[in-house]
Design a protein around this motif. Structure first.
Motif, short mmCIF file in Angstrom:
data_model
loop_
_atom_site.label_atom_id
_atom_site.label_comp_id
_atom_site.label_asym_id
_atom_site.label_seq_id
_atom_site.Cartn_x
_atom_site.Cartn_y
_atom_site.Cartn_z
N PHE A 1 0.85 -1.20 0.00
CA PHE A 1 0.00 0.00 0.00
C PHE A 1 0.88 1.24 0.00
CE2 PHE A 1 -2.84 3.20 1.85
CZ PHE A 1 -4.03 2.94 1.21
N GLU A 2 1.89 1.20 0.86
CA GLU A 2 2.80 2.37 0.93
C GLU A 2 3.56 2.57 -0.37
OE1 GLU A 2 4.80 1.68 4.68
OE2 GLU A 2 2.85 1.95 5.69
N ALA A 3 3.78 1.48 -1.09
CA ALA A 3 4.47 1.59 -2.39
C ALA A 3 3.54 2.16 -3.48
CB ALA A 3 5.00 0.23 -2.81
N GLY A 4 2.23 2.16 -3.20
CA GLY A 4 1.31 2.77 -4.18
C GLY A 4 0.14 1.91 -4.62
N ALA A 5 0.08 0.67 -4.14
CA ALA A 5 -1.08 -0.16 -4.52
C ALA A 5 -2.31 0.31 -3.75
CB ALA A 5 -0.80 -1.63 -4.22
N ARG A 6 -3.45 0.34 -4.40
CA ARG A 6 -4.67 0.85 -3.74
C ARG A 6 -5.83 -0.14 -3.79
NH1 ARG A 6 -1.73 3.29 -1.67
NH2 ARG A 6 -1.42 5.52 -1.36
N ARG A 7 -5.68 -1.17 -4.61
CA ARG A 7 -6.78 -2.14 -4.73
C ARG A 7 -6.21 -3.54 -4.64
NH1 ARG A 7 -9.45 0.85 -10.00
NH2 ARG A 7 -10.13 2.70 -8.87
N TYR A 8 -7.04 -4.45 -4.13
CA TYR A 8 -6.56 -5.83 -3.98
C TYR A 8 -7.71 -6.79 -4.26
CZ TYR A 8 -3.09 -9.21 -2.41
OH TYR A 8 -2.14 -10.21 -2.37
N LEU A 9 -7.43 -7.77 -5.11
CA LEU A 9 -8.44 -8.79 -5.42
C LEU A 9 -8.04 -10.12 -4.77
CD1 LEU A 9 -8.77 -8.18 -9.30
CD2 LEU A 9 -10.09 -7.13 -7.44
N LEU A 10 -8.93 -10.65 -3.98
CA LEU A 10 -8.69 -11.95 -3.34
C LEU A 10 -10.05 -12.61 -3.16
CD1 LEU A 10 -6.48 -13.76 -1.87
CD2 LEU A 10 -7.26 -12.68 0.24
N ARG A 11 -10.39 -13.49 -4.08
CA ARG A 11 -11.69 -14.15 -3.95
C ARG A 11 -11.70 -15.03 -2.71
NH1 ARG A 11 -13.32 -16.37 -9.91
NH2 ARG A 11 -13.33 -14.39 -11.03
N HIS A 12 -12.77 -14.97 -1.95
CA HIS A 12 -12.82 -15.84 -0.76
C HIS A 12 -13.08 -17.29 -1.20
CE1 HIS A 12 -17.09 -14.97 -1.35
NE2 HIS A 12 -17.34 -16.07 -0.68
N GLU A 13 -13.55 -17.49 -2.42
CA GLU A 13 -13.79 -18.79 -3.07
C GLU A 13 -15.03 -19.51 -2.53
OE1 GLU A 13 -12.17 -18.86 -5.68
OE2 GLU A 13 -10.12 -18.16 -5.36
N THR A 14 -15.13 -19.71 -1.25
CA THR A 14 -16.37 -20.19 -0.63
C THR A 14 -16.31 -19.85 0.84
OG1 THR A 14 -17.74 -22.10 -0.02
CG2 THR A 14 -15.41 -22.53 -0.39
N ALA A 15 -17.43 -19.40 1.39
CA ALA A 15 -17.44 -18.98 2.80
C ALA A 15 -17.72 -20.16 3.72
CB ALA A 15 -18.49 -17.89 3.00
N ASN A 16 -18.12 -21.28 3.15
CA ASN A 16 -18.45 -22.43 3.99
C ASN A 16 -17.19 -23.25 4.27
OD1 ASN A 16 -19.19 -25.55 3.96
ND2 ASN A 16 -20.86 -24.41 4.91
N GLU A 17 -16.92 -23.44 5.55
CA GLU A 17 -15.68 -24.12 5.96
C GLU A 17 -15.54 -25.51 5.33
OE1 GLU A 17 -13.69 -23.39 9.29
OE2 GLU A 17 -12.43 -25.15 8.82
N ALA A 18 -16.58 -26.33 5.44
CA ALA A 18 -16.49 -27.71 4.94
C ALA A 18 -16.29 -27.71 3.42
CB ALA A 18 -17.75 -28.49 5.31
N HIS A 19 -16.99 -26.81 2.73
CA HIS A 19 -16.83 -26.72 1.28
C HIS A 19 -15.42 -26.26 0.92
CE1 HIS A 19 -17.96 -24.78 -2.78
NE2 HIS A 19 -17.75 -26.07 -2.96
N TYR A 20 -14.94 -25.27 1.66
CA TYR A 20 -13.57 -24.77 1.41
C TYR A 20 -12.56 -25.92 1.51
CZ TYR A 20 -9.66 -21.52 1.41
OH TYR A 20 -8.50 -20.85 1.08
N ARG A 21 -12.76 -26.76 2.53
CA ARG A 21 -11.83 -27.89 2.75
C ARG A 21 -11.87 -28.89 1.60
NH1 ARG A 21 -8.45 -26.32 6.44
NH2 ARG A 21 -9.44 -25.24 8.15
N LYS A 22 -13.00 -28.97 0.93
CA LYS A 22 -13.08 -29.90 -0.20
C LYS A 22 -12.39 -29.36 -1.45
CE LYS A 22 -17.37 -32.11 1.20
NZ LYS A 22 -18.80 -32.15 1.00
N LEU A 23 -12.16 -28.06 -1.48
CA LEU A 23 -11.54 -27.45 -2.66
C LEU A 23 -10.04 -27.20 -2.49
CD1 LEU A 23 -14.18 -24.67 -3.59
CD2 LEU A 23 -14.10 -27.03 -4.36
N HIS A 24 -9.58 -27.29 -1.23
CA HIS A 24 -8.19 -26.91 -0.94
C HIS A 24 -7.53 -27.93 -0.02
CE1 HIS A 24 -10.45 -23.11 -1.61
NE2 HIS A 24 -9.40 -22.81 -2.35
#
Ligand code: 5AD
Ligand code: FES
Length: 362
Positions: free
Chosen positions: A152-175
């Protein structure tokens, strides 16, 4: 008036629905979809008019230390030839992009430890120094809060990070186990706290996803209140453990874009490459369902095939030399107009909190 139309009206008026109502709207196939898309398009036009913002996408490394089961650039995919762009390569992409009218650059890559925080900061500040009228967006995954602060200090102002899935059990099946949904979500809140404009999102139709999962995604996003929302259909990649799973649904992706437009009226919502991949007119359909951003690929054409998140990705062949012209025609064809501007989230504009150098825009 049908029941679905009543729900759509309620969503348009109140900006929210109960879990049951959302479920019913998501599960109704293409019922009343024209009505839903019209409402979403009207809402988008009331805030952004017919404007569509450009983000020049630079995919600067396809090395990734993670092993997400859906993703073609996962470290476990030994078939993929890997590449990294140098700082000079990246600056050359920006120079070409600037000439073509881009005023936002998105640096996206796998989680590649080769690029230290120092290197990322060096690249970001070089772009910021050369193009102070441009917004710099990073999309390089989960990092320490101190790293996000440094970028941010270097000049970045936006950040994209998809949460992918908010459900814990589903997240575990994808990662794999080493990844956790709580850490990913914490990253998003850290980014917000630092002052970034934050984008999150999900894949529609990822393996094991249920409608309830999508409702949870929506609830998580209401807590986060993102400035940007990236969604696209899940697309099969043959060199992943999910090679046998089918593509997600185009219709459901479009429905969800429209629902997001009505729930997050100010959001910047790209009509994604995945949408353009699942259907030749997918990105035009996305715009008509409420999306207002397109992200033409600015990466050097020689490398584009190698950034293969999923199979048959568009903009990687001979036609791709000039995504800018292609998208301009597509956006016009859909009845909208491309705007060469930083393209801030309108809510931030209302708060008087625009991108600091926007006044210098040409
Ligand atoms: N299909 C669709 N989208 C994918 N992504 C990664 N792999 C796939 C796939 N197989 C998406 C993820 C990631 C973004 C950069 O690309 O949501 O956050
Ligand atoms: Fe890349 Fe059409 S947008 S070729």
């Amino acid at each position: 008036m049908t029941m679905k139309k009543e729900l759509i009206d309620k969503l348009a008026q109140a900006g929210n629905l109960t879990d049951e109502e959302l479920k019913s709207l998501l599960e109704s196939g293409d019922e009343d979809e024209d009505y839903l898309f019209q409402k979403a398009d009207a809402r988008r036009q009331s805030i952004y008019g017919k404007e569509v913002y450009l983000r020049g996408l630079i995919e600067f490394t396809n090395y990734c230390k993670n092993n997400c089961y859906y993703c073609g650039i996962r470290c476990g995919n030994t078939k993929l030839e890997r590449y990294r762009l140098t700082k000079d390569d990246i600056l050359a992409c920006c120079q070409e992009g600037y000439r073509l009218g881009y005023r936002t650059f998105v640096l996206q890559g796998g989680e590649d430890p080769f690029f230290t925080d120092e290197m990322i900061c060096d690249i970001v500040s070089a772009i910021h120094g050369s193009y102070p009228d441009c917004a710099i967006t990073l999309s390089i995954g989960e990092k320490e809060k101190s790293s996000y602060q440094a970028y941010f200090e270097a000049g970045a102002r936006r950040y994209l990070l998809r949460h992918e899935t908010a459900n814990e059990a589903h997240y575990r099946k994808l990662h794999p186990d080493v990844m956790s949904p709580t850490h990913r979500q914490q990253c998003l809140f850290d980014l917000k706290a630092i002052g970034y404009q934050v984008g999150t999102g999900l894949m529609v139709g990822s393996p094991f996803q249920t409608t309830e999962n999508i409702v949870e995604d929506i609830r998580f996003m209401q807590k986060l209140d993102p400035d940007m929302i990236g969604i696209g259909p899940f697309l099969t990649h043959l060199d992943t453990p999910f090679s046998k799973y089918e593509n997600g649904s185009l219709k459901l992706t479009l429905r969800l874009i429209a629902i997001f437009r009505l729930m997050f009226p100010y959001a910047l919502i790209p009509s994604t490459t995945a949408l353009g991949t699942i259907h030749p007119a997918g990105r035009e359909m996305g715009l008509k369902a409420g999306a207002n951003v397109v992200m033409p690929n600015l990466s050097p054409t020689d490398f584009r095939k190698l950034y293969s998140l999923y199979d048959n990705k568009i903009c990687t062949g001979d036609e791709a030399a000039e995504c800018r012209g292609c998208l301009e025609r597509r956006v016009k064809g859909a009845g909208y107009e491309i705007v060469n501007a930083v393209g801030d989230c309108a809510k931030l504009r209302l708060d008087g909190n625009t991108y600091p150098d926007e006044t210098k825009m040409s």
